[in-house]
Write a protein that holds these residues in place. Sequence first.
Motif, PDB file in Angstrom:
ATOM      1  N   PRO A  98      48.960  65.844  -5.675  1.00 18.09           N
ATOM      2  CA  PRO A  98      50.161  66.874  -6.501  1.00 18.09           C
ATOM      3  C   PRO A  98      49.995  68.213  -6.429  1.00 18.09           C
ATOM      4  O   PRO A  98      49.396  68.683  -6.837  1.00 18.09           O
ATOM      5  CB  PRO A  98      50.523  65.534  -7.520  1.00 18.09           C
TER       6      PRO A  98
ATOM      7  N   TYR B 150      56.741  65.692  -0.903  1.00 19.86           N
ATOM      8  CA  TYR B 150      56.473  64.300   0.018  1.00 19.86           C
ATOM      9  C   TYR B 150      56.175  63.845  -1.707  1.00 19.86           C
ATOM     10  O   TYR B 150      55.188  64.547  -2.032  1.00 19.86           O
ATOM     11  CB  TYR B 150      55.067  64.360   0.890  1.00 19.86           C
ATOM     12  N   LYS B 151      56.197  62.076  -2.003  1.00 17.88           N
ATOM     13  CA  LYS B 151      55.043  61.500  -2.572  1.00 17.88           C
ATOM     14  C   LYS B 151      53.988  61.719  -1.266  1.00 17.88           C
ATOM     15  O   LYS B 151      53.364  61.675  -0.206  1.00 17.88           O
ATOM     16  CB  LYS B 151      55.740  60.377  -3.008  1.00 17.88           C
TER      17      LYS B 151
ATOM     18  N   HIS C 124      54.389  65.683  -6.902  1.00 17.27           N
ATOM     19  CA  HIS C 124      54.472  65.290  -5.121  1.00 17.27           C
ATOM     20  C   HIS C 124      53.636  66.591  -4.692  1.00 17.27           C
ATOM     21  O   HIS C 124      53.501  67.099  -5.571  1.00 17.27           O
ATOM     22  CB  HIS C 124      55.903  65.450  -5.221  1.00 17.27           C
TER      23      HIS C 124
ATOM     24  N   HIS D  60      53.273  64.030 -13.381  1.00 14.00           N
ATOM     25  CA  HIS D  60      54.604  63.825 -12.896  1.00 14.00           C
ATOM     26  C   HIS D  60      55.440  64.478 -14.161  1.00 14.00           C
ATOM     27  O   HIS D  60      56.882  64.462 -14.205  1.00 14.00           O
ATOM     28  CB  HIS D  60      55.616  62.796 -12.788  1.00 14.00           C
TER      29      HIS D  60
END
Length: 390
Positions: A238, A302-303, A255, A249
């Motif tokens: 991430p 993307y995650k 991410h 987050h």
Amino acid sequence: MTKGAFYTGEYRNLFKEYGYSEEEVQARLEDTWNQIFYGDEDTKIYYESEDGGGYLVDTGNNDVRTEGMSYGMMMAVQLDKQEEFNRIWYWAKKNMYMTEGVHAGYFAWSCGLDGKKNAYGPAPDGEEFFALALFFASHRWGDREEPFNYSVQAKELLKDCIHKGENNDGFPMWNPDNKLIKFIPDCEFSDPSYHLPHFYELFALWAYPEDRQFWKETATASREYLKLACHPVTGLAPEYAHYDGTPNHIRGFGHFFSDSYRVAANIGLDVEWFGSNEWAKAEADKIQTFFADKDPEDYRRYKVDGEPFDEKSLHPVGLIATNAMASLATVDGPFAKETVDLFWNTPVRKGVRRYYDNCLYLFSMLALSGNYKIWKPENGRNQTYEGSLS
């Protein structure tokens, strides 16, 4: 585990190993520098000011950032461009360095093109690149008068990075307990792409003696942290992560996106400099495998588990470059040559978003051609600089 260039003095030219001639590789490297620093207005990101300074522009945001300035210094010292190095450092020290407030001793992360500070907070990835570029400059060219007493500037900067806050005078850039670099000094989470254990190994040799053990511990801590932050299947990291490695987050940065691309490059250079290990090879293989069946024109956010968003990548050329640099960790990996070939066949980026892509592009050109080197004190010429700055 094989030993890296720090011990052997030998740097792999993966382009040559994969079939490209030494002549075309060297020509490509020089052309990349020339395009990024002195190309046309749709390509270049480097500019010079009337006061003798130089600065790299984040063309997507129309500002000057410590990220780009410190990157430019590292590029310049690797390619023996002392005048550009000194111009960039002069501009950064004059305009970005903070002398008062809780962040005194650090550099303002963003300035206008006129040198006026846009913010009075630092970003630690700039400081760590500044410090190592300065050490390399000292070892390659020799120290001169302030602010070009490179090694002193580096040691003082590193001292502030880890000791600020001990007298309630601000915040350190590394957490003193877990030895992990912070996203910004006054927060308690990290950015996996900031983790440069191969830099910290060198800080442990060249920082002030009383600080060297700390830097040795940060190298170990960062290598262990990356194992936590990178997804066990995809290898993706991430942009922001908590100290336990889980995605953070906050503001939507948990991410795989622009910052995250640098993790692959950092792992590759760590192996090149300090030697291979099973985790690094496996991690590089995972990242390259994840992207092997994807069209660069369709790269996305993307995650970390690989689930794509509708949002396209802002910097697909930068992602191609960093994935290629990971091949240094997995020279014989299933997609290593394919990933490098993709990079070789990708030109530098033009247009508004070119800044970040082309910084990563030149770093990958340096690393894959065997020209991203450790400049030790005994390597330098210690020549007297005779450029235009006095």
